[in-house]
Design a protein around this motif. Structure first.
Motif, mmCIF file in Angstrom:
data_model
loop_
_atom_site.group_PDB
_atom_site.id
_atom_site.type_symbol
_atom_site.label_atom_id
_atom_site.label_comp_id
_atom_site.label_asym_id
_atom_site.label_seq_id
_atom_site.Cartn_x
_atom_site.Cartn_y
_atom_site.Cartn_z
ATOM 1 N N UNK A 227 0.829 -1.212 0.000
ATOM 2 C CA UNK A 227 0.000 0.000 0.000
ATOM 3 C C UNK A 227 0.862 1.259 0.000
ATOM 4 N N UNK A 228 2.062 1.184 0.554
ATOM 5 C CA UNK A 228 2.925 2.363 0.580
ATOM 6 C C UNK A 228 3.268 2.825 -0.827
ATOM 7 N N UNK A 229 3.306 1.879 -1.773
ATOM 8 C CA UNK A 229 3.557 2.233 -3.169
ATOM 9 C C UNK A 229 2.257 2.454 -3.932
ATOM 10 N N UNK A 230 1.265 1.604 -3.666
ATOM 11 C CA UNK A 230 0.038 1.621 -4.460
ATOM 12 C C UNK A 230 -0.969 2.661 -3.991
ATOM 13 N N UNK A 231 -0.944 3.007 -2.708
ATOM 14 C CA UNK A 231 -1.916 3.954 -2.189
ATOM 15 C C UNK A 231 -3.213 3.278 -1.766
ATOM 16 N N UNK A 232 -4.191 4.095 -1.382
ATOM 17 C CA UNK A 232 -5.430 3.592 -0.794
ATOM 18 C C UNK A 232 -6.681 3.908 -1.612
ATOM 19 N N UNK A 233 -6.554 4.704 -2.661
ATOM 20 C CA UNK A 233 -7.740 5.063 -3.435
ATOM 21 C C UNK A 233 -8.308 3.805 -4.090
ATOM 22 N N UNK A 234 -9.639 3.683 -4.206
ATOM 23 C CA UNK A 234 -10.220 2.448 -4.763
ATOM 24 C C UNK A 234 -9.750 2.186 -6.192
ATOM 25 N N UNK A 235 -9.042 1.095 -6.386
ATOM 26 C CA UNK A 235 -8.504 0.823 -7.714
ATOM 27 C C UNK A 235 -9.587 0.481 -8.727
ATOM 28 N N UNK A 236 -10.761 0.025 -8.255
ATOM 29 C CA UNK A 236 -11.811 -0.309 -9.223
ATOM 30 C C UNK A 236 -12.288 0.931 -9.968
ATOM 31 N N UNK A 237 -12.010 2.144 -9.441
ATOM 32 C CA UNK A 237 -12.419 3.370 -10.117
ATOM 33 C C UNK A 237 -11.510 3.720 -11.297
ATOM 34 N N UNK A 238 -10.352 3.095 -11.370
ATOM 35 C CA UNK A 238 -9.459 3.332 -12.500
ATOM 36 C C UNK A 238 -10.003 2.652 -13.753
ATOM 37 N N UNK A 239 -9.508 3.077 -14.915
ATOM 38 C CA UNK A 239 -9.628 2.222 -16.088
ATOM 39 C C UNK A 239 -8.477 1.236 -15.975
ATOM 40 N N UNK A 240 -8.809 0.005 -15.611
ATOM 41 C CA UNK A 240 -7.796 -1.021 -15.369
ATOM 42 C C UNK A 240 -7.511 -1.774 -16.663
ATOM 43 N N UNK A 241 -6.228 -1.800 -17.037
ATOM 44 C CA UNK A 241 -5.788 -2.433 -18.285
ATOM 45 C C UNK A 241 -4.936 -3.650 -17.949
ATOM 46 N N UNK A 242 -5.316 -4.808 -18.448
ATOM 47 C CA UNK A 242 -4.561 -6.044 -18.259
ATOM 48 C C UNK A 242 -3.889 -6.364 -19.588
ATOM 49 N N UNK A 243 -2.559 -6.418 -19.563
ATOM 50 C CA UNK A 243 -1.800 -6.310 -20.809
ATOM 51 C C UNK A 243 -1.038 -7.576 -21.172
ATOM 52 N N UNK A 244 -0.811 -7.737 -22.460
ATOM 53 C CA UNK A 244 0.028 -8.784 -23.017
ATOM 54 C C UNK A 244 0.464 -8.343 -24.399
ATOM 55 N N UNK A 245 1.322 -9.106 -25.045
ATOM 56 C CA UNK A 245 1.855 -8.691 -26.337
ATOM 57 C C UNK A 245 0.729 -8.493 -27.357
ATOM 58 N N UNK A 246 0.583 -7.258 -27.821
ATOM 59 C CA UNK A 246 -0.386 -6.958 -28.856
ATOM 60 C C UNK A 246 -1.827 -6.967 -28.400
ATOM 61 N N UNK A 247 -2.080 -6.987 -27.080
ATOM 62 C CA UNK A 247 -3.470 -6.941 -26.614
ATOM 63 C C UNK A 247 -3.540 -6.275 -25.244
#
Length: 592
Positions: A227-247
């Motif tokens: 949490x010291x790096x990531x913080x406490x704000x709700x991550x579900x509010x982000x546009x969350x991108x799950x990444x891989x080569x070309x997608x």
């Protein structure tokens, strides 16, 4: 069929989607007396079919909330957005959320952005438009015919609606018909896009929070040291991108539902493998197994997809008083959510053109507006047509996004929030500097793509343990974000800001190239040796390990002066992983 007398309108807008509705709102706020006739072929507006394209970024968020004065609606009926976050699997796998590496911005943006339910937002904008006596929407309509004047005179139109034939004249015609692309097809303006990407997307019932896909108990989730790096704000509010080569695939929260969508280079993912909701869910759960804990049990509300979605055309605004906006005009790729930004920017230019009554003044403005509209679009293209593969590696993509976001903050957001894009004395200076930046941008994407391919052959890409990286650790990006607070500036100061940011970007390009050199050659002198760094030609960036090694050896023999970077440089050692083979110094560099 009954015929009605001719209608007279200032602006005919074809299409009652996001682009057309917001343009009408923009015009009505600027000139409450203007007459707007909007046409749509659908029986229900907005369509009951759920609309994709929910995420906003700084330009679109500012435009919808502040310029269009929809801020209260956005804050009460939609989620405030928590930036963009990107995820990659570590060697621990992807069974739980804490297995994932992340790149992000921990602090929330000072310019509010939103996760919008398109249907709800468009309905609210339409309601506002209908409060103006000069606005009229007719739907459903069929058999639309438009005859464009080539001399700047009134355009004529004819269509059928409600058992009647309606015809009339319009001072302006704006095509906002989406993928129907009424004027593009009619005027034969279509251009092929170099972006060959597809998408498959769906909505599921309820809020999907991938942070809860974990083996940790509730307390451990709250107090985990990361949490010291990531913080406490709700991550579900982000546009969350799950990444891989070309997608990549997105996860976006809406009230009562969650939007999920896969976007892919057709060379990496076949549309047939994700063409149905069942196939898409299976694909997501296979690539990122943490979703298997929740997603398969969710009720699917709607699904759709496109085998190819990028669009281009030969013109944006004509001095003959017609224009195109939204997907009727151009679209690149939903990564970074640029669609709303193009709408915001193009609407700004088009509205100013419509409100310009003098024909000679209009022609003068369009000489700048047309190249500006194209340049803003084309600057996105290398991101999607050249370096899409970098999505497969956290380090490569983090270098890329830090670069792109620095460009965006300084050269997209800063001019927009200062209402500079319609200032005639500003645009020549802006276009000159933007043109210089374009050459660097193209070279940067070529180098990053080549670096990714080199890493794929020489380095284990997945880190043993999750890696966390805040993009603003790159000092150049933090410096560009400070332009958000330079508001109400005069033209001279605005040009000075652009010059400062161009220098900032040139140094960022040098640092990125120096960092890549150090990583490829396993030689940290590349990020400190002033002679080597000054010798990097940012207008001709090339990835050639042999040349890099030869230049670095020569520079280190020449001098050992340490380069003074304009900004703090991040520690990138966190991305170092095992090499597949020892570093080989190219033969021509040995002994020199």
């Amino acid at each position: 069929m009954e015929e009605m007398g001719p209608r007279e309108t200032d602006v005919l807008i074809i299409g009652a989607g996001l682009a057309g509705l917001t343009l009408a709102r923009h015009l009505l706020l600027s000139d409450p007396e203007i007459r707007i006739l909007m046409l749509d072929r659908l029986a229900e507006v907005p369509s009951p079919k759920q609309k994709v394209g929910e995420a906003t970024v700084q330009v679109s968020g500012y435009y919808y909330s502040r310029v269009l004065e929809m801020e209260e609606h956005l804050l009460t009926e939609h989620f405030l957005k928590y930036n963009l976050r990107f995820y990659w699997k570590s060697q621990r796998g992807g069974e739980v959320w804490e297995d994932l590496s992340q790149s992000y911005i921990r602090k929330i943006s000072n310019i509010a952005t939103y996760q919008i339910d398109r249907n709800l937002f468009e309905a609210a904008v339409l309601e506002k438009n209908r409060e103006s006596p000069g606005f009229e929407l007719i739907h459903p309509m069929t058999d639309l015919q438009v005859s464009l004047s080539e001399t700047g005179g009134a355009h004529t139109f004819r269509f059928a609606a409600g058992g009647r034939t309606i015809e009339g004249r319009a001072g302006w015609v704006v095509d906002a018909s989406g993928r129907g692309r009424f004027l593009v097809r009619r005027e034969k303006l279509d251009r092929p896009s170099p972006i060959k990407h597809g998408t498959s997307f769906l909505w599921v019932e309820g809020r999907l929070d991938s942070e809860k896909c974990t083996n940790l108990d509730r307390k451990a989730m709250r107090v985990r040291p990361e949490r010291s790096a990531l913080g406490h704000f709700p991550t579900f509010l982000a546009t969350n991108h799950y990444c891989g080569e070309g997608y990549w695939f997105w996860e976006i929260p809406l009230h009562g539902k969650t939007s999920l969508g896969l976007v892919f280079d057709s060379a990496n993912v076949a549309f047939k493998d994700v063409s149905s909701p069942e196939k898409l869910v299976e694909w997501i759960c296979r690539e990122y197994p943490l979703y298997a804990r929740d997603l398969p049990q969710r009720k699917i509300l709607h699904h759709s997809g496109l085998t190819s979605f990028a669009l281009d055309n030969g013109q944006t605004i004509s001095p003959a008083r017609w224009a195109l906006v939204g997907e009727a005009c151009r679209f690149t790729d939903p990564l970074y959510s640029p669609g709303g930004d193009l709408i915001a920017t193009y609407n700004t230019l088009i509205a100013d053109a419509i409100l310009t009554r003098d024909q000679r003044e209009l022609e003068t403005k369009i000489r700048f507006y047309e190249p500006l509209a194209r340049a803003i679009y084309e600057a996105y293209v290398p991101s999607f047509a050249v370096s899409y593969c970098t999505l497969g590696d956290q380090e490569c993509f983090s270098l890329r996004y830090a670069w792109e976001l620095t460009v965006y903050f300084a050269y997209y957001v800063f001019p927009f929030i200062n209402d500079l894009l319609t200032e005639q004395k500003f645009l020549p200076a802006f276009l000159r500097r933007f043109g210089q930046l374009g050459t660097i941008n193209q070279g940067m994407h070529r180098v990053l793509a080549a670096y990714y391919r080199w890493k794929k052959e020489n380095v284990v890409l997945a880190a043993p343990e999750p890696v966390f990286f805040d993009f603003t650790e790159v000092g150049a990006l933090a410096a560009a974000e400070l332009t958000f607070y330079k508001v109400g500036v005069g033209l001279d100061e605005a040009k000075q800001v652009l010059d400062e940011q161009l220098d900032n970007l040139r140094d960022l390009a040098r640092w990125t190239m120096a960092h890549i050199t150090a990583a490829v050659l396993d030689d940290p002198r590349a990020v400190t040796n002033a002679a080597y760094i000054r010798g990097i030609d940012v207008d001709d960036l090339q990835f050639d390990p042999a040349v890099m090694a030869e230049r670095l050896e020569a520079a280190c023999r020449e001098a050992s002066e340490v380069y003074a970077w304009r900004f703090d440089v991040p520690c990138m050692a966190r991305f170092r992983t095992e090499r597949l083979a020892p570093v080989e110094v190219p033969a021509q560099a040995v002994g020199r």
